[in-house]
Design a protein around this motif. Structure first.
Motif, PDB file in Angstrom:
ATOM      1  N   GLY A  77     -78.324 -18.287 -48.594  1.00  0.00           N
ATOM      2  CA  GLY A  77     -77.090 -19.055 -48.421  1.00  0.00           C
ATOM      3  C   GLY A  77     -76.116 -18.358 -47.494  1.00  0.00           C
ATOM      4  N   PRO A  78     -75.018 -19.047 -47.115  1.00  0.00           N
ATOM      5  CA  PRO A  78     -74.020 -18.391 -46.263  1.00  0.00           C
ATOM      6  C   PRO A  78     -73.328 -17.241 -46.999  1.00  0.00           C
ATOM      7  CG  PRO A  78     -73.312 -20.619 -46.867  1.00  0.00           C
ATOM      8  CD  PRO A  78     -74.685 -20.433 -47.441  1.00  0.00           C
ATOM      9  N   GLN A  79     -72.990 -16.218 -46.245  1.00  0.00           N
ATOM     10  CA  GLN A  79     -72.296 -15.070 -46.847  1.00  0.00           C
ATOM     11  C   GLN A  79     -70.862 -15.445 -47.217  1.00  0.00           C
ATOM     12  OE1 GLN A  79     -72.750 -12.255 -43.641  1.00  0.00           O
ATOM     13  NE2 GLN A  79     -74.764 -11.582 -44.351  1.00  0.00           N
ATOM     14  N   THR A  80     -70.301 -14.686 -48.131  1.00  0.00           N
ATOM     15  CA  THR A  80     -68.889 -14.842 -48.502  1.00  0.00           C
ATOM     16  C   THR A  80     -68.094 -13.726 -47.822  1.00  0.00           C
ATOM     17  OG1 THR A  80     -69.561 -15.637 -50.674  1.00  0.00           O
ATOM     18  CG2 THR A  80     -67.286 -14.904 -50.455  1.00  0.00           C
ATOM     19  N   VAL A  81     -66.995 -14.089 -47.182  1.00  0.00           N
ATOM     20  CA  VAL A  81     -66.124 -13.090 -46.558  1.00  0.00           C
ATOM     21  C   VAL A  81     -64.765 -13.133 -47.257  1.00  0.00           C
ATOM     22  CG1 VAL A  81     -64.946 -12.400 -44.427  1.00  0.00           C
ATOM     23  CG2 VAL A  81     -67.269 -13.327 -44.321  1.00  0.00           C
ATOM     24  N   ILE A  82     -64.321 -11.991 -47.735  1.00  0.00           N
ATOM     25  CA  ILE A  82     -63.013 -11.921 -48.406  1.00  0.00           C
ATOM     26  C   ILE A  82     -62.195 -10.822 -47.726  1.00  0.00           C
ATOM     27  CG2 ILE A  82     -61.816 -11.475 -50.596  1.00  0.00           C
ATOM     28  CD1 ILE A  82     -64.593 -12.007 -51.948  1.00  0.00           C
ATOM     29  N   VAL A  83     -60.971 -11.137 -47.379  1.00  0.00           N
ATOM     30  CA  VAL A  83     -60.064 -10.121 -46.841  1.00  0.00           C
ATOM     31  C   VAL A  83     -58.819 -10.121 -47.726  1.00  0.00           C
ATOM     32  CG1 VAL A  83     -58.765  -9.325 -44.841  1.00  0.00           C
ATOM     33  CG2 VAL A  83     -60.924 -10.528 -44.500  1.00  0.00           C
ATOM     34  N   ALA A  84     -58.403  -8.950 -48.143  1.00  0.00           N
ATOM     35  CA  ALA A  84     -57.241  -8.855 -49.040  1.00  0.00           C
ATOM     36  C   ALA A  84     -56.389  -7.664 -48.627  1.00  0.00           C
ATOM     37  CB  ALA A  84     -57.712  -8.685 -50.484  1.00  0.00           C
ATOM     38  N   ALA A  85     -55.103  -7.735 -48.918  1.00  0.00           N
ATOM     39  CA  ALA A  85     -54.214  -6.615 -48.584  1.00  0.00           C
ATOM     40  C   ALA A  85     -53.232  -6.389 -49.711  1.00  0.00           C
ATOM     41  CB  ALA A  85     -53.463  -6.916 -47.289  1.00  0.00           C
ATOM     42  N   THR A  86     -52.843  -5.137 -49.872  1.00  0.00           N
ATOM     43  CA  THR A  86     -51.792  -4.780 -50.835  1.00  0.00           C
ATOM     44  C   THR A  86     -50.929  -3.688 -50.194  1.00  0.00           C
ATOM     45  OG1 THR A  86     -53.148  -3.028 -51.819  1.00  0.00           O
ATOM     46  CG2 THR A  86     -53.181  -5.176 -52.935  1.00  0.00           C
ATOM     47  N   PRO A  87     -49.741  -3.458 -50.729  1.00  0.00           N
ATOM     48  CA  PRO A  87     -48.994  -2.272 -50.301  1.00  0.00           C
ATOM     49  C   PRO A  87     -49.743  -1.020 -50.769  1.00  0.00           C
ATOM     50  CG  PRO A  87     -47.572  -3.831 -51.464  1.00  0.00           C
ATOM     51  CD  PRO A  87     -48.979  -4.286 -51.682  1.00  0.00           C
ATOM     52  N   ALA A  88     -49.414   0.128 -50.233  1.00  0.00           N
ATOM     53  CA  ALA A  88     -50.075   1.373 -50.645  1.00  0.00           C
ATOM     54  C   ALA A  88     -49.101   2.529 -50.573  1.00  0.00           C
ATOM     55  CB  ALA A  88     -51.262   1.649 -49.729  1.00  0.00           C
ATOM     56  N   VAL A  89     -49.336   3.506 -51.422  1.00  0.00           N
ATOM     57  CA  VAL A  89     -48.513   4.715 -51.405  1.00  0.00           C
ATOM     58  C   VAL A  89     -49.430   5.878 -51.013  1.00  0.00           C
ATOM     59  CG1 VAL A  89     -47.093   6.255 -52.840  1.00  0.00           C
ATOM     60  CG2 VAL A  89     -47.119   3.792 -53.304  1.00  0.00           C
ATOM     61  N   VAL A  90     -48.990   6.683 -50.048  1.00  0.00           N
ATOM     62  CA  VAL A  90     -49.796   7.855 -49.655  1.00  0.00           C
ATOM     63  C   VAL A  90     -49.230   9.074 -50.379  1.00  0.00           C
ATOM     64  CG1 VAL A  90     -50.620   9.247 -47.715  1.00  0.00           C
ATOM     65  CG2 VAL A  90     -50.216   6.797 -47.411  1.00  0.00           C
ATOM     66  N   VAL A  91     -50.092   9.762 -51.128  1.00  0.00           N
ATOM     67  CA  VAL A  91     -49.660  10.903 -51.935  1.00  0.00           C
ATOM     68  C   VAL A  91     -50.068  12.188 -51.188  1.00  0.00           C
ATOM     69  CG1 VAL A  91     -49.856  11.959 -54.221  1.00  0.00           C
ATOM     70  CG2 VAL A  91     -50.073   9.482 -53.985  1.00  0.00           C
TER      71      VAL A  91
END
Ligand SMILES: Cc1ncc(COP(=O)(O)O)c(C=O)c1O
Length: 273
Positions: free
Chosen positions: A95-109
């Motif tokens: 079947g066709p592939q699923t593509v998901i793109v997601a974003a969140t804020p991030a904190v660099v420690v």
């Protein structure tokens, strides 16, 4: 575009039923995905290693642009491609592939806290070195580290060599050099690792890959004893000196903090190295 709690995926997507998928995580700086070209190349390598069909990178890039345009405060971007709707077992349909793109804020420690994993990474695994969505081993190991007061778990491989973290590569500062295990230990070919090796060489920082067998897991005893230093590399974490190992506070090494400064300077100047 969907909110995190809105349905967007088949309940029998093979990524969900058996973890049949690949993914990437990139840092986002000023609305741009850092090192996107290298991440997409690795996504393709992981998919090929999984025996998945060729990816539609045009579609992936379109998703990245759309998500970043809608998420101005993003610090972390996740791209997932699964084999799409499939049977309930491990066999695949075409079947066709699923593509998901997601974003969140991030904190660099700036510094990290590591715990030694009681489990090993299997350098002989069918998916060694691939960034697949089958991350349950990492979930369990990271939960173990968190329960011990850490924020990363570091694995040996089955041969007793230093390998990697659940989402990071490891460098040891020892003998006036920063040394990282070779890919033959079964670790992921981290983009941050690769860039630190390249940028370090360019800037004259003594940073290199170890020879086979040069970094046993027991080198972490030297780190705990203050005879060596350690840092972890990973997207969003960037180059992060380790300030705690299994309950012992550690000093940040001079080379480690020079490596962190170099990386942070360069990443701001070169968004897609
Ligand atoms: C298992 C593993 N090792 C290493 C890394 C570091 O790779 P990169 O620097 O490309 O983020 C990751 C990334 O999340 C990872 O999942």
């Amino acid at each position: 575009m969907v909110a995190p709690d809105e349905a967007a995926l088949s309940a029998v997507d093979h990524g969900i039923t058996v973890g049949d998928g690949v993914f990437e995580t990139c840092a986002v700086l000023g609305g741009h995905a850092f090192a996107l070209t290298r991440h997409l190349a690795r996504l393709e390598r992981s998919a090929a290693g999984m025996g998945m069909a060729d990816l539609d990178l045009h579609k992936v890039r379109g998703g990245v642009d759309a998500v970043l345009a809608a998420a101005p405060d993003a610090g972390r971007l996740r791209i997932t491609v699964t084999d799409g709707v499939g049977p309930l077992g491990s066999g695949r349909s075409a079947g066709p592939q699923t593509v998901i793109v997601a974003a969140t804020p991030a904190v660099v420690v700036p510094t990290g806290r590591a715990a030694r994993s009681p489990w090993t990474r299997n350098e002989n695994s069918a998916v060694a070195g691939l960034k697949t969505t089958s991350y349950a081993e990492n979930v369990v190991a990271l939960a173990d580290a968190t329960a011990k007061g850490g924020d990363e778990s570091v694995f040996a491989n089955t041969r007793g060599e230093l390998c990697e973290g659940t989402g990071s590569n490891v460098f040891i500062e020892i003998g006036g050099e920063l040394v990282t295990p070779p890919l033959s230990v079964g670790c992921l070919a981290g983009i941050t690792r690769e860039l630190l090796l390249e940028w370090g060489a360019e800037a004259g920082l003594p940073v290199r890959e170890a020879k086979d067998g040069e970094l046993p897991f027991s080198v972490l005893d030297q780190v705990a004893a203050g005879e060596a230093r350690m840092l972890l590399t990973g997207s969003v974490r960037n180059v992060q000196p380790t300030a705690w190992l299994d309950g012992v506070d550690l000093k940040v090494g001079e080379l480690s903090s020079a490596a962190r400064d170099l990386f942070e300077r360069n990443m701001r100047e070169r968004i897609d190295p």
